[in-house]
Design a protein around this motif. Structure first.
Motif, short mmCIF file in Angstrom:
data_model
loop_
_atom_site.label_atom_id
_atom_site.label_comp_id
_atom_site.label_asym_id
_atom_site.label_seq_id
_atom_site.Cartn_x
_atom_site.Cartn_y
_atom_site.Cartn_z
N ARG A 172 11.74 -32.85 57.46
CA ARG A 172 10.29 -33.03 57.56
C ARG A 172 9.93 -34.51 57.48
N GLN A 173 10.54 -35.21 56.51
CA GLN A 173 10.23 -36.64 56.35
C GLN A 173 10.74 -37.45 57.54
N THR A 182 14.35 -33.57 47.72
CA THR A 182 12.98 -33.39 48.21
C THR A 182 12.52 -34.55 49.08
N GLY A 183 13.40 -35.52 49.31
CA GLY A 183 13.04 -36.64 50.17
C GLY A 183 14.05 -37.76 50.02
N GLY A 224 8.65 -36.83 60.71
CA GLY A 224 7.20 -36.93 60.60
C GLY A 224 6.51 -35.60 60.82
N LYS A 236 13.49 -30.81 53.36
CA LYS A 236 12.49 -31.87 53.17
C LYS A 236 12.93 -33.14 53.88
N GLU A 265 14.47 -42.44 50.15
CA GLU A 265 13.89 -43.76 50.31
C GLU A 265 14.94 -44.69 50.87
#
Length: 391
Positions: free
Chosen positions: A172-173, A135-136, A176, A169, A138
């Motif tokens: 999207r991250q 989902t993302g 942006g 996801k 870091e």
């Protein structure tokens, strides 16, 4: 210097798995995170037509034994061309032999998505973590971690490649929100049946068009190869598509698969000519599935600030309609290009994602524009980037 940290790949589709093959053969460590519990968790979709560009990209990645296995799985339809029929009357309305359909040896080359996925997964199975929905991500000091839907995080990787399709996801991250996938409003159903059900059509690429429905036109596309039409244990596939409003699921639930989706396909074609009825009467009901006809921004792949450790491939960056069969061929070009750059660099290196994205935007944007313009004629559903809903 090559990093010992693995390259992380989100999604286990054909683009991700082909990239994994490139990494495996270059001895670059990698991990794949796939949201499903297995490759047979859900329907695998329709048969894919492979262009010269797509075949060249795949062959450039695979080793000789894997390429031979892949090539043997492909069906090769002879140069009998493309035929269109009125689905209700059975009348032939068009017959052409376009060079664009054929690829190697003057044949139309195709393979089922599930077969393609299985071949590309060969030798990579131990590197796949199932039921891992990314989902993302870091960024760390000198790496990156994937973040999963349950809140846990992956091992630290040297890079993250988002290849988890239109709902990515990661895309999207990374962008942006600039990477968008639009819902054209058109819908379809995938289906398959024993190859014997296709004998009434014969060899070739076929479009069956029904313009009689007040809700809107629907059509079937299928590619029928020779040699297997007498074997009921072999299945061929077909893809149904319709203009907005022509194909509807109960409660607009397009996650429906199996017998309920099969029943809708049968109801839609109940008045079709007897020559075409076996495709539906004998269909493998468990493998029927709905799909939405979506498309990325028709004006082309947008630009975003480059992140050296994260990029995206396949439908995550340039989703396309089924028109022209361009999407899968473009996705494997991504895998071959990024795989080559990583092999040449020995793994992660500054500048790899920037070089990949610069080249990918050129052919990816051209492919999206071609797919979209063709689909408008076939399925309707024009995209207005200001008002059309996204998925």
């Amino acid at each position: 210097m090559a990093s010992t940290k693995p390259i992380l790949i989100s999604g286990g589709g054909i683009a991700s798995l082909l990239l994994a093959q490139a990494l495996r053969l270059a001895d670059i460590p990698f991990k794949i995170f796939e949201r499903d519990a297995s490759f047979v968790f859900r329907a695998q979709g329709y048969r894919l037509r492979l262009s010269n560009e797509g075949l060249d990209a795949i062959e450039s990645v695979l080793d000789a034994p894997t390429w031979e296995k892949f090539w043997n799985k492909c069906g090769k339809t002879g140069g009998v061309g493309f035929s269109a029929f009125n689905a209700v009357t059975g009348e032939q309305t068009e017959h052409i032999v376009p060079e664009g359909l054929a690829s190697r040896g003057g044949k139309v080359v195709g393979i089922a998505r599930g077969d393609m996925r299985a071949v590309f997964a060969g030798g990579c199975e131990d590197n796949i973590e199932w039921s891992r929905n990314v989902t993302g991500y870091e960024l760390t000091g000198d790496g990156v971690r994937a973040i999963f839907s349950d809140g846990t995080k992956s091992v630290e990787g040297s890079m993250l490649i988002g290849g988890e399709g239109i709902y990515s996801k990661v895309a999207r991250q990374l962008s942006g929100g600039k990477l968008k996938v639009y819902d054209t409003g058109s819908r379809g159903i995938h289906g398959q049946a024993p190859s014997t059900a296709f004998k009434g059509l014969g060899e070739g690429v076929f479009r069956l068009m029904d313009n009689t429905r007040p809700e809107g036109a629907i059509m079937i596309i299928t590619n029928i190869r020779p040699g297997d039409m007498d074997d009921p244990n072999i299945q061929f596939g077909w893809t149904m598509g319709g203009r907005p409003g022509a194909i509807r699921a109960p409660n607009d639930d397009y996650s429906i698969v199996g017998k309920e989706a099969a029943k809708i396909a049968k109801d839609l074609t109940q008045n079709w000519h007897p020559r075409f009825k076996p495709l539906f009467d004998e269909m493998d009901e468990e493998n029927a599935a709905f799909w939405k006809i979506t498309c990325s921004t028709p004006s082309g792949v947008p630009e975003w600030p480059n992140e050296p450790r994260v990029t995206v491939i396949g439908d995550a960056v340039h989703s396309m309609t089924p028109a022209g069969g361009i999407g899968a061929n473009t996705a494997v070009r991504d895998s071959a290009l990024l795989g080559r750059l990583l092999r040449e660099a020995g793994g992660f290196a500054p500048g790899v994602t920037a070089a990949y994205e610069k080249e990918m935007r050129i052919y990816g944007s051209a492919a999206v524009r071609e797919s979209y313009s063709t689909a408008v004629g076939q399925f309707g559903g024009k995209i207005d980037e200001a008002t059309t809903p996204t998925v």
